[in-house]
Design an enzyme around this catalytic site. Sequence first.
Site, short mmCIF file in Angstrom:
data_model
loop_
_atom_site.label_atom_id
_atom_site.label_comp_id
_atom_site.label_asym_id
_atom_site.label_seq_id
_atom_site.Cartn_x
_atom_site.Cartn_y
_atom_site.Cartn_z
N SER A 20 0.83 -1.21 0.00
CA SER A 20 0.00 0.00 0.00
C SER A 20 0.86 1.26 0.00
O SER A 20 0.60 2.21 -0.75
CB SER A 20 -0.86 0.05 1.26
N ARG A 24 1.62 4.34 -3.10
CA ARG A 24 1.45 5.77 -2.81
C ARG A 24 2.76 6.51 -3.00
O ARG A 24 2.78 7.61 -3.56
CB ARG A 24 0.92 5.94 -1.39
N ARG A 119 -13.83 -6.37 -10.91
CA ARG A 119 -14.01 -5.72 -9.61
C ARG A 119 -14.76 -4.39 -9.74
O ARG A 119 -14.70 -3.72 -10.76
CB ARG A 119 -12.65 -5.54 -8.93
N SER A 163 -13.47 2.50 2.43
CA SER A 163 -12.43 2.02 1.53
C SER A 163 -11.30 3.04 1.42
O SER A 163 -11.53 4.19 1.07
CB SER A 163 -13.05 1.78 0.15
N GLN A 165 -9.00 2.88 -0.74
CA GLN A 165 -8.75 3.14 -2.16
C GLN A 165 -9.67 4.24 -2.68
O GLN A 165 -9.24 5.13 -3.41
CB GLN A 165 -8.95 1.85 -2.97
N ASP A 330 -7.33 -7.31 4.74
CA ASP A 330 -6.47 -8.19 3.93
C ASP A 330 -5.99 -9.40 4.72
O ASP A 330 -5.46 -10.35 4.14
CB ASP A 330 -5.26 -7.41 3.41
N LYS A 357 -12.73 -8.72 -3.65
CA LYS A 357 -11.28 -8.54 -3.67
C LYS A 357 -10.73 -9.31 -4.90
O LYS A 357 -11.47 -9.60 -5.82
CB LYS A 357 -10.66 -9.04 -2.37
N ARG A 361 -13.08 -13.84 -1.62
CA ARG A 361 -12.23 -14.46 -0.59
C ARG A 361 -13.04 -15.25 0.44
O ARG A 361 -12.49 -16.15 1.08
CB ARG A 361 -11.36 -13.40 0.10
#
Length: 442
Positions: A20, A24, A119, A163, A165, A330, A357, A361
């Site tokens: 992550s 960035r 997704r 989220s 994201q 995660d 995801k 999952r």
Amino acid sequence: MKIQPANALNGTIRLPGDKSISHRAAIFASLAEGETRIENYATSADCASTLECLRNLGVKIKQENSTVFVKGVGKNGFTKPAQKLDCGNSGTTMRLLAGVLAGQNFDSVLVGDESLSKRPMRRIIEPLTQMGAKIESANGCAPLRISGVNPLRAMTYKMPVASAQVKSCVLLAGLNAGGKTEVQNPPSQTQNPTSRNHTELMLRYLGAHIEESFSEAENGFIQKISITGNSKLTAVNLVVPSDVSSAAFFIVAASCLQNSEVTLENVGLNPTRTAIIEVLQSLGADIGICNQKEICREIIGDIAVRRREKFAPKVVFNVIDGDIIANLIDEIPILAVFGTQLENGLEIRGAAELRVKESDRIAAVVENLRRMNATVEEFPDGLRVGKSDLKGAVVDSFGDHRITMSLAIAALFAEGETEISGAESAGVSFPEFFQTLEDLRK
Ligand code: S3P
């Protein structure tokens, strides 16, 4: 990949950089003015996709092992890409870059692999469209054809899901909007950030005007994060901590296998990511943290995991639900594997996001743990595993890196050999995973 059961894991290791934070670092360094050196950049395939997309947007990037040098172009210095931008398997690449591209004065197309093309992207299409960008999609999924506009319209966006994201996407678009763009999280029961906050920390570190606050509402606290459109980013060298999500696999293994002692050095310990450690500790794992320090606004430290006696988990009724889910999203597949070793098993709820995801999952964990002889119940928003004597089996990663690695750890606890199909998917976040596992067995 064939995995044999293990007696113990022992050793001291330094894991690759956080996925992550690496995404960035590369994106923000590109948006910055000046040159950035990023140390310990993730070795993951996803983070390589981000670098490739940025290169196709005209950013000069050099890589020497895990050190990446980025020549920032400023927030409006990208050039129209000559080809489609391939995000591979990486949702973070696609959603964060969409936020950047929405505010550029050119058209671009973001594509992904088969999994990424399924997704949900409406969650970013909606706010970016409200801000003035035009985005065509295949029924809310990639490919995304983005017609950028500069400046975008600043706005307040209430996120329907917690989220990181989506939050990051809107804040990045806000960097190219006239005025203040605000993102609001769904209500939470505490005044803690509901999703990982690396974007806020790093943008502020690079000089952006970011404000954060909580307001009390009827159904909880609403976190608000805003960015001012006239913010400029200035290049600052960055160091990426090791990935706590990768560490989680070895933490679970060493917590359960008798006579284990594993130390993981320089791991990112941002409180929005360490819920997995707190949950494991509360369920009886022996995990210590030392040498904590701050680096580029992120907390890092060493994690020591020990199991001397036979694992004797705390006997409590174990349900994981609520606000904490976003902070260990995660780690849920590996947490479910841990659940098979608990006296009362483990129930995980409020985790419907897991269904969108890299694979579904929930379905992937349920199917594979059943194949390994576990008792598992499936819910629309989670699952319940009972204490189980795992047996080696032929299992399927569904092409998902975290499913592969979770199954590899389950295989250590099982009787007999486990064969994982599609195990190469581990490279999406942690290409060295199987080698590291072998090294710790010795
Ligand atoms: C990520 C945020 C999480 C996480 C993903 C990485 C990020 O997704 O599952 O692996 O880097 O922002 P959501 O923000 O969609 O929950």
